[in-house]
Design a protein around this motif. Structure first.
Motif, PDB file in Angstrom:
ATOM      1  N   ILE A  71       0.839  -1.207   0.000  1.00 42.48           N
ATOM      2  CA  ILE A  71       0.000   0.000   0.000  1.00 42.48           C
ATOM      3  C   ILE A  71       0.871   1.252   0.000  1.00 42.48           C
ATOM      4  CG2 ILE A  71      -1.706   1.320   1.328  1.00 42.48           C
ATOM      5  CD1 ILE A  71      -2.808  -1.310   2.361  1.00 42.48           C
ATOM      6  N   GLU A  72       1.917   1.245   0.814  1.00 43.55           N
ATOM      7  CA  GLU A  72       2.821   2.392   0.881  1.00 43.55           C
ATOM      8  C   GLU A  72       3.509   2.624  -0.463  1.00 43.55           C
ATOM      9  OE1 GLU A  72       5.602   3.786   4.406  1.00 43.55           O
ATOM     10  OE2 GLU A  72       6.488   2.105   3.331  1.00 43.55           O
ATOM     11  N   LEU A  73       4.001   1.553  -1.073  1.00 49.00           N
ATOM     12  CA  LEU A  73       4.653   1.645  -2.383  1.00 49.00           C
ATOM     13  C   LEU A  73       3.684   2.183  -3.434  1.00 49.00           C
ATOM     14  CD1 LEU A  73       7.062   1.075  -4.257  1.00 49.00           C
ATOM     15  CD2 LEU A  73       6.209  -1.265  -4.507  1.00 49.00           C
ATOM     16  N   PHE A  74       2.461   1.670  -3.414  1.00 48.71           N
ATOM     17  CA  PHE A  74       1.446   2.124  -4.369  1.00 48.71           C
ATOM     18  C   PHE A  74       1.116   3.597  -4.141  1.00 48.71           C
ATOM     19  CE2 PHE A  74      -3.003   2.327  -5.962  1.00 48.71           C
ATOM     20  CZ  PHE A  74      -2.726   2.008  -7.288  1.00 48.71           C
ATOM     21  N   GLY A  75       1.085   4.033  -2.876  1.00 47.26           N
ATOM     22  CA  GLY A  75       0.828   5.437  -2.560  1.00 47.26           C
ATOM     23  C   GLY A  75       1.902   6.358  -3.111  1.00 47.26           C
ATOM     24  N   VAL A  76       3.168   5.963  -2.969  1.00 54.78           N
ATOM     25  CA  VAL A  76       4.283   6.762  -3.493  1.00 54.78           C
ATOM     26  C   VAL A  76       4.215   6.846  -5.015  1.00 54.78           C
ATOM     27  CG1 VAL A  76       6.801   6.836  -3.763  1.00 54.78           C
ATOM     28  CG2 VAL A  76       5.807   6.304  -1.536  1.00 54.78           C
TER      29      VAL A  76
ATOM     30  N   GLY B  54       0.904  11.745  -9.999  1.00 56.49           N
ATOM     31  CA  GLY B  54       0.123  12.965  -9.858  1.00 56.49           C
ATOM     32  C   GLY B  54       0.957  14.217 -10.094  1.00 56.49           C
ATOM     33  N   VAL B  55       2.161  14.252  -9.534  1.00 57.39           N
ATOM     34  CA  VAL B  55       3.048  15.410  -9.736  1.00 57.39           C
ATOM     35  C   VAL B  55       3.458  15.516 -11.198  1.00 57.39           C
ATOM     36  CG1 VAL B  55       5.284  16.422  -9.146  1.00 57.39           C
ATOM     37  CG2 VAL B  55       3.901  15.363  -7.360  1.00 57.39           C
ATOM     38  N   ILE B  56       3.767  14.366 -11.822  1.00 53.73           N
ATOM     39  CA  ILE B  56       4.182  14.374 -13.233  1.00 53.73           C
ATOM     40  C   ILE B  56       3.059  14.897 -14.121  1.00 53.73           C
ATOM     41  CG2 ILE B  56       4.830  12.901 -15.178  1.00 53.73           C
ATOM     42  CD1 ILE B  56       6.320  11.134 -13.129  1.00 53.73           C
TER      43      ILE B  56
ATOM     44  N   ILE C  60       0.593  21.181  -4.969  1.00 59.05           N
ATOM     45  CA  ILE C  60      -0.792  21.658  -5.096  1.00 59.05           C
ATOM     46  C   ILE C  60      -0.867  23.119  -4.664  1.00 59.05           C
ATOM     47  CG2 ILE C  60      -3.160  21.338  -4.307  1.00 59.05           C
ATOM     48  CD1 ILE C  60      -2.523  18.389  -3.859  1.00 59.05           C
ATOM     49  N   VAL C  61      -0.200  23.441  -3.550  1.00 55.18           N
ATOM     50  CA  VAL C  61      -0.208  24.813  -3.026  1.00 55.18           C
ATOM     51  C   VAL C  61       0.443  25.759  -4.018  1.00 55.18           C
ATOM     52  CG1 VAL C  61       0.551  26.311  -1.137  1.00 55.18           C
ATOM     53  CG2 VAL C  61      -0.147  23.960  -0.649  1.00 55.18           C
ATOM     54  N   TYR C  62       1.605  25.364  -4.553  1.00 53.57           N
ATOM     55  CA  TYR C  62       2.310  26.245  -5.493  1.00 53.57           C
ATOM     56  C   TYR C  62       1.456  26.537  -6.725  1.00 53.57           C
ATOM     57  CZ  TYR C  62       5.382  27.902  -9.133  1.00 53.57           C
ATOM     58  OH  TYR C  62       5.901  28.640 -10.154  1.00 53.57           O
TER      59      TYR C  62
ATOM     60  N   PHE D  38      -4.472  19.658 -13.591  1.00 61.37           N
ATOM     61  CA  PHE D  38      -4.289  20.058 -12.197  1.00 61.37           C
ATOM     62  C   PHE D  38      -5.214  19.266 -11.277  1.00 61.37           C
ATOM     63  CE2 PHE D  38      -5.813  22.651  -8.626  1.00 61.37           C
ATOM     64  CZ  PHE D  38      -4.620  22.826  -7.931  1.00 61.37           C
ATOM     65  N   ILE D  39      -6.465  19.105 -11.681  1.00 58.75           N
ATOM     66  CA  ILE D  39      -7.445  18.403 -10.840  1.00 58.75           C
ATOM     67  C   ILE D  39      -7.065  16.929 -10.676  1.00 58.75           C
ATOM     68  CG2 ILE D  39      -9.856  17.647 -10.689  1.00 58.75           C
ATOM     69  CD1 ILE D  39     -10.582  20.283 -12.157  1.00 58.75           C
ATOM     70  N   ILE D  40      -6.746  16.254 -11.785  1.00 59.66           N
ATOM     71  CA  ILE D  40      -6.369  14.833 -11.711  1.00 59.66           C
ATOM     72  C   ILE D  40      -5.078  14.653 -10.928  1.00 59.66           C
ATOM     73  CG2 ILE D  40      -5.607  12.845 -13.082  1.00 59.66           C
ATOM     74  CD1 ILE D  40      -7.561  13.734 -15.256  1.00 59.66           C
ATOM     75  N   GLY D  41      -4.092  15.519 -11.206  1.00 57.84           N
ATOM     76  CA  GLY D  41      -2.822  15.442 -10.476  1.00 57.84           C
ATOM     77  C   GLY D  41      -3.021  15.631  -8.981  1.00 57.84           C
ATOM     78  N   SER D  42      -3.841  16.604  -8.602  1.00 57.23           N
ATOM     79  CA  SER D  42      -4.107  16.871  -7.185  1.00 57.23           C
ATOM     80  C   SER D  42      -4.783  15.679  -6.511  1.00 57.23           C
ATOM     81  CB  SER D  42      -4.987  18.113  -7.024  1.00 57.23           C
ATOM     82  OG  SER D  42      -4.351  19.250  -7.554  1.00 57.23           O
ATOM     83  N   ILE D  43      -5.762  15.088  -7.209  1.00 62.47           N
ATOM     84  CA  ILE D  43      -6.476  13.928  -6.652  1.00 62.47           C
ATOM     85  C   ILE D  43      -5.514  12.766  -6.421  1.00 62.47           C
ATOM     86  CG2 ILE D  43      -8.209  12.150  -7.175  1.00 62.47           C
ATOM     87  CD1 ILE D  43      -9.814  14.359  -8.627  1.00 62.47           C
ATOM     88  N   LEU D  44      -4.641  12.502  -7.401  1.00 65.70           N
ATOM     89  CA  LEU D  44      -3.675  11.399  -7.264  1.00 65.70           C
ATOM     90  C   LEU D  44      -2.691  11.660  -6.126  1.00 65.70           C
ATOM     91  CD1 LEU D  44      -2.884  10.596 -11.015  1.00 65.70           C
ATOM     92  CD2 LEU D  44      -4.179   9.193  -9.395  1.00 65.70           C
ATOM     93  N   ILE D  45      -2.236  12.910  -5.989  1.00 68.31           N
ATOM     94  CA  ILE D  45      -1.309  13.259  -4.909  1.00 68.31           C
ATOM     95  C   ILE D  45      -1.969  13.052  -3.548  1.00 68.31           C
ATOM     96  CG2 ILE D  45      -0.105  15.179  -3.786  1.00 68.31           C
ATOM     97  CD1 ILE D  45       0.426  16.288  -6.611  1.00 68.31           C
ATOM     98  N   ILE D  46      -3.202  13.514  -3.404  1.00 67.17           N
ATOM     99  CA  ILE D  46      -3.908  13.387  -2.125  1.00 67.17           C
ATOM    100  C   ILE D  46      -4.185  11.922  -1.793  1.00 67.17           C
ATOM    101  CG2 ILE D  46      -6.090  13.894  -0.936  1.00 67.17           C
ATOM    102  CD1 ILE D  46      -6.107  16.569  -2.527  1.00 67.17           C
ATOM    103  N   ILE D  47      -4.655  11.145  -2.780  1.00 65.09           N
ATOM    104  CA  ILE D  47      -4.921   9.722  -2.531  1.00 65.09           C
ATOM    105  C   ILE D  47      -3.628   8.989  -2.191  1.00 65.09           C
ATOM    106  CG2 ILE D  47      -5.680   7.556  -3.588  1.00 65.09           C
ATOM    107  CD1 ILE D  47      -7.700   9.174  -5.207  1.00 65.09           C
ATOM    108  N   GLY D  48      -2.544   9.310  -2.919  1.00 63.88           N
ATOM    109  CA  GLY D  48      -1.254   8.680  -2.623  1.00 63.88           C
ATOM    110  C   GLY D  48      -0.782   8.982  -1.214  1.00 63.88           C
TER     111      GLY D  48
END
Length: 309
Positions: A118-123, A129-131, A252-254, A272-282
């Motif tokens: 789970i941790e690996l999948f989150g990272v 998401g950032v990419i 996300i803040v920047y 931006f929306i998809i990237g933010s969602i992936l970052i938060i879920i990760g």
């Protein structure tokens, strides 16, 4: 919930710092001078805690303090400022997400950290998401001086390893003592750097440098002082992986700040929306590992208690 509030606060601090560093501070003050300003004034802020810090740290070892001071704070800060000037923001963002990746690898291969899917999948999810977010607008260019890219890359990779080392060696020392003494250790070199790089002349000759100096002092106290205090607090109590997720969330803040800047062309769009969602879920998945670990510890403690009873 408490550590989520801390990580959100730290993400805001780091995201706002990147925005002002790129668009205001480094416009008028060279990277070396800005690094010295932030280090020196953050050290002054923690000066009242030095006596207590010294009494705690002399009971263990000064080597972890030296490691943090040089390889987690000083060199990465200088390389970060140089990279912002010489490298496109997208490259800086890509290099920064290597911090949680390096922490993950260091934990598994050098510190016998239990592997968790789970941790690996989150990272992986937060990295994707950032990419995706980087492909958005004016920051999508992957350009810059190769020398500074490699310098920043070399400085970032060991951060996770050093953080794990420090967590083991300094677990009996308070976070305020660790932060204060690390910055105090760097205060004299930074003061020397302030005068030998000609900062007083720069500030006196340039009005914008005076503004940059003021923002740099505040940034030193808030970003280096309070920022590292929060980072070390989260790393000790909520885990190094969860603490390193700030390097995902800060983007996300920047980007939100960039949409408010009239000089930039950024707009909130699907990337931006998809990237933010992936970052938060990760980040949530990384935190889920912490929750599972705490539950497991409580379960073992209860079992031990009932056996004794």
């Amino acid at each position: 919930i408490f550590y989520w509030l801390l990580i959100i606060l730290l993400s805001i601090i780091y995201g706002v710092s990147f925005y002002f560093t790129k668009n205001y501070m480094l416009e008028s003050i060279p990277p070396i001078q800005l690094t010295c300003i932030k280090l020196f004034f953050s050290a002054l802020f923690f000066l009242p805690m030095i006596r207590k810090a010294h009494s705690q740290i002399r009971k263990v070892s000064f080597m972890p303090i030296v490691l943090i001071s040089i390889f987690v704070i000083a060199i990465p800060q200088l390389a970060y400022h140089l990279a912002i000037v010489e490298v496109s923001p997208s490259v800086v963002f890509l290099i920064q997400i290597l911090i949680p990746v390096s922490a993950l690898i260091s934990g598994y291969f050098f510190f016998n950290k239990e592997f968790n899917t789970i941790e690996l999948f989150g990272v992986i999810m937060a990295t994707i998401g950032v990419i995706i977010m980087i492909g958005w607008g004016s920051v999508s260019e992957l350009t810059g001086n190769v020398t500074y890219i490699l310098l920043y890359l070399v400085c970032v990779i060991p951060v996770g390893f050093v953080m794990y080392t420090v967590r083991r060696k300094l677990r009996n020392v308070s976070i305020s003592s660790i932060t204060g003494y690390c910055l105090y250790f760097l205060s004299v070199p930074s003061l020397i750097g302030i005068f030998f790089t000609g900062l007083p002349d720069t500030v006196m000759a340039n009005y914008h440098a005076k503004i940059g100096l003021g923002i740099g002092i505040v940034s030193g106290i808030v970003v280096l002082g309070l920022g590292y205090f929060l980072l070390f607090t989260i790393a000790r109590n909520a885990g190094i992986m969860f603490a390193s997720s700030v390097y995902f969330l800060k983007h996300i803040v920047y980007f939100l700040l960039a949409t408010m800047d009239l000089h930039l062309t950024e707009k909130i769009n699907w990337q931006f929306i998809i990237g933010s969602i992936l970052i938060i879920i990760g980040s949530i998945l990384i935190n889920r590992v912490l929750i599972q670990t705490e539950r497991s510890k409580r379960r073992k403690a209860n079992q031990f208690f009932y056996k004794k009873a």
